[in-house]
Scaffold this motif. Structure first.
Motif, short mmCIF file in Angstrom:
data_model
loop_
_atom_site.label_atom_id
_atom_site.label_comp_id
_atom_site.label_asym_id
_atom_site.label_seq_id
_atom_site.Cartn_x
_atom_site.Cartn_y
_atom_site.Cartn_z
N ALA A 122 80.14 -33.22 56.90
CA ALA A 122 81.45 -33.03 57.52
C ALA A 122 81.37 -31.84 58.46
N LYS A 123 82.28 -31.80 59.40
CA LYS A 123 82.28 -30.72 60.39
C LYS A 123 83.67 -30.12 60.52
N GLU A 124 83.72 -28.81 60.60
CA GLU A 124 84.94 -28.14 61.00
C GLU A 124 84.91 -28.11 62.53
N VAL A 125 85.94 -28.65 63.16
CA VAL A 125 85.93 -28.76 64.62
C VAL A 125 87.16 -28.10 65.23
N LEU A 126 87.03 -27.79 66.50
CA LEU A 126 88.09 -27.10 67.23
C LEU A 126 88.83 -28.08 68.14
N VAL A 127 90.11 -28.23 67.86
CA VAL A 127 90.99 -29.07 68.69
C VAL A 127 91.66 -28.17 69.72
N VAL A 128 91.61 -28.60 70.99
CA VAL A 128 92.15 -27.79 72.08
C VAL A 128 92.95 -28.67 73.04
N LYS A 129 93.64 -28.04 73.97
CA LYS A 129 94.27 -28.78 75.06
C LYS A 129 93.16 -29.42 75.91
N SER A 130 93.42 -30.55 76.50
CA SER A 130 92.38 -31.30 77.21
C SER A 130 91.73 -30.50 78.34
N VAL A 131 92.45 -29.55 78.92
CA VAL A 131 91.88 -28.74 80.01
C VAL A 131 90.73 -27.85 79.52
N VAL A 183 95.22 -20.98 70.99
CA VAL A 183 94.53 -21.74 72.04
C VAL A 183 93.72 -22.90 71.45
N GLY A 184 93.67 -22.94 70.11
CA GLY A 184 92.95 -24.02 69.45
C GLY A 184 93.36 -24.13 68.00
N PHE A 185 92.99 -25.22 67.38
CA PHE A 185 93.33 -25.49 65.99
C PHE A 185 92.09 -26.05 65.31
N VAL A 186 91.71 -25.47 64.18
CA VAL A 186 90.51 -25.92 63.48
C VAL A 186 90.86 -26.69 62.22
N THR A 187 90.18 -27.82 62.05
CA THR A 187 90.32 -28.62 60.84
C THR A 187 89.06 -29.46 60.71
N ASN A 188 88.98 -30.29 59.69
CA ASN A 188 87.80 -31.14 59.55
C ASN A 188 87.83 -32.25 60.59
N ASN A 189 86.66 -32.79 60.90
CA ASN A 189 86.56 -33.74 62.02
C ASN A 189 87.35 -35.02 61.79
N MET A 190 87.50 -35.43 60.54
CA MET A 190 88.25 -36.65 60.27
C MET A 190 89.73 -36.47 60.58
N THR A 191 90.30 -35.37 60.10
CA THR A 191 91.71 -35.07 60.38
C THR A 191 91.92 -34.84 61.88
N LYS A 210 82.79 -30.20 71.75
CA LYS A 210 81.59 -30.86 71.24
C LYS A 210 80.89 -30.06 70.15
N GLU A 211 80.81 -28.75 70.31
CA GLU A 211 80.10 -27.90 69.35
C GLU A 211 80.96 -27.67 68.10
N PRO A 212 80.48 -28.04 66.92
CA PRO A 212 81.28 -27.83 65.71
C PRO A 212 81.42 -26.35 65.37
N MET A 213 82.49 -26.01 64.70
CA MET A 213 82.70 -24.64 64.25
C MET A 213 81.85 -24.33 63.02
N ALA A 214 81.64 -25.33 62.17
CA ALA A 214 80.83 -25.16 60.96
C ALA A 214 80.44 -26.53 60.43
N LEU A 215 79.33 -26.56 59.69
CA LEU A 215 78.87 -27.79 59.05
C LEU A 215 79.14 -27.69 57.55
N GLU A 216 79.58 -28.79 56.96
CA GLU A 216 79.87 -28.82 55.54
C GLU A 216 79.20 -30.04 54.89
N PRO A 217 78.04 -29.85 54.26
CA PRO A 217 77.39 -30.97 53.57
C PRO A 217 78.26 -31.45 52.40
N ILE A 218 78.50 -32.76 52.35
CA ILE A 218 79.31 -33.35 51.28
C ILE A 218 78.39 -34.00 50.26
N ALA A 219 78.58 -33.65 48.99
CA ALA A 219 77.66 -34.11 47.96
C ALA A 219 78.40 -34.41 46.66
N VAL A 220 77.66 -34.92 45.69
CA VAL A 220 78.18 -35.14 44.34
C VAL A 220 78.04 -33.83 43.57
#
Length: 280
Positions: A122-131, A183-191, A210-220
């Motif tokens: 999973a990735k924490e990603v940054l949502v921004v205005k399209s500009v 100027v941005g909002f961070v959440t997981n890539n699915m949301t 494009k560049e993720p804010m953080a990587l989160e390996p999902i496991a059991v």
């Protein structure tokens, strides 16, 4: 004669010492003996695990993964619903055998439980205005970025040397971006993917850098000190992956033809092979 007496004392003491030693835990043997895997899943977090509106039975991606895991282990499945807050506690206390609840690897959790090899990243990603869509994470250094308070999203903002603006819920953090409080909002890539698509329908143009804010390996998740169970879970995950079973489950619940439009890019792989900075 004295040596014989000493030997007798030793022989008498051995059974007492053995009874005093704690029995070695082996949850895999317990699971195989009872013929049932107690698998912890969310009680109501779609699309991972939530009650079906008609049958009220739990359904979702994690539910199907539990079923596939139990099948690989040759036992029946017993789903055990847990809350987000209590999911680690029910595992450490042995109330569940394994935890399949979109569980991300973090330093804190790794000190409490052990993780299987990740089955997706999973990735924490940054949502921004399209500009701002073509900017990089470095461009937001020192800028105000919103996130849910106490979340891994907030951690990732601090790691990027930006200024977190936190809120009690995702909706409020997302609204801060729309109202130019950040100027941005961070959440997981699915949301993030779902929110960007919904915004477009409402006439608001947002983007995910494009560049993720953080990587989160999902496991059991598993209880610590259970090497046999860990080995069995890992071998089962690799077998499920090789058979295409994890891809099928993924596509059914969060894949390209769902509202989440997620593409599974990574296969099951050793945690040690991943290049990432673990979140706290």
């Amino acid at each position: 004669m004295k040596n014989v007496n000493k030997l007798s004392v030793v022989l008498l003491a051995v059974p007492l010492l053995l009874t005093a030693l704690p029995s070695l835990a082996n949850m895999l043997s317990d699971i195989q003996g009872r013929g049932v895997l107690n698998c912890g899943v969310y009680s109501d977090v779609p699309p991972f695990s939530s009650p079906d509106v008609k049958t009220r039975k739990l359904v979702g991606m994690d539910v199907d993964l539990c079923g596939a895991l139990a099948k690989q282990m040759g036992v029946k499945l017993n789903l055990m619903p847990v809350s987000v807050e209590a999911r680690i506690a029910v595992l450490t206390t042995g109330r569940v055998d394994v935890l399949v609840a979109n569980l991300a690897y973090t330093k804190t959790r790794a000190a409490q439980i052990q993780f299987s090899d990740p089955y997706y990243i999973a990735k924490e990603v940054l949502v921004v205005k399209s500009v701002d869509a073509d900017k990089t994470r470095a461009d937001f250094k020192g800028k105000r970025i919103s996130a849910t308070k106490g979340s891994t999203s907030e951690q990732s903002i601090r790691m990027a040397d930006a200024k977190p603006v936190t809120f009690q819920d995702t909706a409020s953090a997302y609204l801060a971006l729309q109202q130019n409080k950040s100027v941005g909002f961070v959440t997981n890539n699915m949301t993030a993917t779902k929110l960007v698509m919904q915004a477009k329908k409402d006439g608001v143009n947002l983007a995910i850098i494009k560049e993720p804010m953080a990587l989160e390996p999902i496991a059991v998740g598993l209880k610590q000190g259970e090497p046999a169970l860990l080995a069995k879970v890992n071998s089962s995950l690799y077998a499920m992956d090789a058979a295409g079973e994890i891809d099928q489950i993924w596509n059914r619940w969060i894949g390209p033809d769902t509202d989440y439009k997620m593409v599974r890019a990574e296969k099951v792989q050793p945690l040690a092979s991943l290049k990432f900075v673990p979140l706290e």
